[in-house]
Design an enzyme around this catalytic site. Structure first.
Site, PDB file in Angstrom:
ATOM      1  CE1 TYR A   1      -0.323   1.558  -9.564  1.00  0.00           C
ATOM      2  CE2 TYR A   1      -1.157   2.729  -7.634  1.00  0.00           C
ATOM      3  CZ  TYR A   1      -1.290   1.737  -8.589  1.00  0.00           C
ATOM      4  OH  TYR A   1      -2.388   0.927  -8.557  1.00  0.00           O
TER       5      TYR A   1
ATOM      6  NE  ARG B   1     -14.359   4.597  12.673  1.00  0.00           N
ATOM      7  CZ  ARG B   1     -13.849   5.705  13.244  1.00  0.00           C
ATOM      8  NH1 ARG B   1     -12.657   6.133  12.892  1.00  0.00           N
ATOM      9  NH2 ARG B   1     -14.544   6.363  14.143  1.00  0.00           N
TER      10      ARG B   1
ATOM     11  CE  LYS C   1       0.353  -3.629  -6.836  1.00  0.00           C
ATOM     12  NZ  LYS C   1      -0.753  -2.666  -6.583  1.00  0.00           N
TER      13      LYS C   1
ATOM     14  CG  ASP D   1       4.655   3.118  -3.912  1.00  0.00           C
ATOM     15  OD1 ASP D   1       4.951   1.988  -3.482  1.00  0.00           O
ATOM     16  OD2 ASP D   1       3.645   3.328  -4.621  1.00  0.00           O
TER      17      ASP D   1
END
Length: 402
Positions: free
Chosen positions: A118, A65, A215, A190
């Protein structure tokens, strides 16, 4: 990469070249190996103690992790892209957004959030963030110096998204950063639409830049990931420790897919941009299209700022379409053969998505007979995509004639 190229900064300059070579730490292979690891074994007690003293040492592994060579290669590639001091990976763009807001905001704080943000970010502010006692004011994306009047005594952060999600307004990021610095506030953005290739927020003084790497960074519609970068070592350390403390990490296979996708980011963005401009020019001649919401067009709110600050556009834009009722929208969508109907964007495929307005901004107010359609122009031949959209308009007209 040769030893000379690795040691001589002048040997590799262009970002397209750096994207191909960034994060390739093993000279024996082109593609970074995938490390599936949870438990990491130590050679002896002394090594265990040494690693325990520095679990985040990027030269060694401590526990899966905390990072593996695969995730660190992706971090290095993202840092190469925007010149950041570190990259914090997450399982999605939404996870990156939530980490920023949770890490730097405390109960009683206030955040200024752009109104064109968003949808899931809006929901997070009104839901989880509000339950933590953090209040949100949504501001008009076209505001800049006047934003100063919205700052409260407990305001801690200004959060931006430019272009706006679905409506594509361009914010004056330098003006907003100036307000934030004058008032001692953090800034976050963003930057998913632009990626650092088209607009690098860190170069404009933004503190924290996040992206949904799902994206364009990945570009193949086959993995989810988010990433946040910063030019501040202190902010990076805070967010990195916050993310690890909350058990968030990116799976190795997704890291590999993301890294593979980033190698071709520059050339893909150019192709998306060319195709989108061709389709957009045709769309503005269609009687059904009342407005084109494309940052590269003068009609788009904030276009002058786009011309000033951005290095180009991509494949995502919107149109405001005239329709009689929802049945006509259904006819348009159902007639499409090349445009898929689905969420997300940034992959090689073209997408069409009818949007529901979440706010009533003056810059994009819709009439009763209008619908907002978001289009992503993929890597198909633009002429074929135009023919597909023409088929959709024809289906609308046929229904109207009945």
């Amino acid at each position: 990469m040769s030893k000379k190229a690795a040691s001589d900064p002048s040997a590799v300059k262009h970002l397209s070249t750096r994207l191909v070579h960034a994060g390739r730490s093993d000279p024996r292979v082109v593609t970074s190996p995938v490390f599936h690891a949870s438990t990491v074994l130590f050679g002896d007690y002394a090594e265990f103690r040494e690693r325990e003293a520095a679990p985040l040492d990027r030269e060694h592994m401590y526990y899966g992790r905390m990072g593996t060579p695969t995730t660190r290669a992706l971090e290095d590639a993202v840092c190469e892209l925007d010149g950041s001091v570190g990259a914090v990976l997450a399982s999605s763009g939404t996870a990156s957004m939530a980490s920023i807001l949770n890490c730097y905001l405390s109960p009683g704080d206030h955040v200024l959030m752009v109104d064109s943000v968003y949808g899931p970010t809006r929901k997070f502010c009104l839901g989880s963030l509000a339950r933590r006692g953090v209040s949100t004011t949504f501001y008009d994306p076209l505001i800049d110096d006047e934003l100063d009047t919205l700052v409260q005594d407990n305001t801690r952060m200004i959060f931006m998204e430019s272009p706006g999600s679905a409506t594509f307004e361009i914010q004056d990021v330098p003006a907003i950063v100036a307000v934030a610095k004058r008032r001692g506030l953090l800034t976050a953005i963003d930057n998913t639409w632009a990626t650092p290739l088209l607009f690098n927020p860190l170069e404009f003084g933004v503190d924290l830049a996040m992206q949904s790497g799902t994206k364009y960074l990945n570009g193949h519609a086959d993995c989810l990931f988010g990433v946040t970068t910063t030019a501040s070592a202190e902010l990076y350390a805070q967010l990195h420790h916050h993310t690890l403390a909350h058990g968030m990490h990116l799976a190795p296979d997704d890291a590999m897919l993301a890294l593979r996708g980033m190698r071709t980011l520059a050339i893909r963005l150019e192709a998306h941009d060319r195709g989108a401009r061709t389709v957009a020019r045709w769309l503005e001649t269609q009687s059904r299209v009342r407005r084109l919401l494309h940052p590269a067009w003068e009609s788009c709110p904030g276009h002058a700022i786009f011309e000033r600050d951005f290095q180009g556009a991509n494949g995502l834009f919107g149109i405001v379409m005239q329709r009689k009722d929802e049945m006509e929208i259904a006819a348009f969508v159902d007639a499409l053969e090349l445009f898929g109907v689905g969420f997300s964007w940034g992959g090689f495929e073209s997408l069409c998505l009818p949007m529901h307005a979440t706010r009533n901004l003056p810059s994009v107010a819709l009439a009763d007979d209008e619908t907002l359609i978001r289009l992503h122009i993929g890597l198909e031949y633009p002429g074929d995509l135009i023919a597909d959209l023409a088929r959709g308009f024809a289906a609308m007209d046929a229904l109207a004639d009945v």
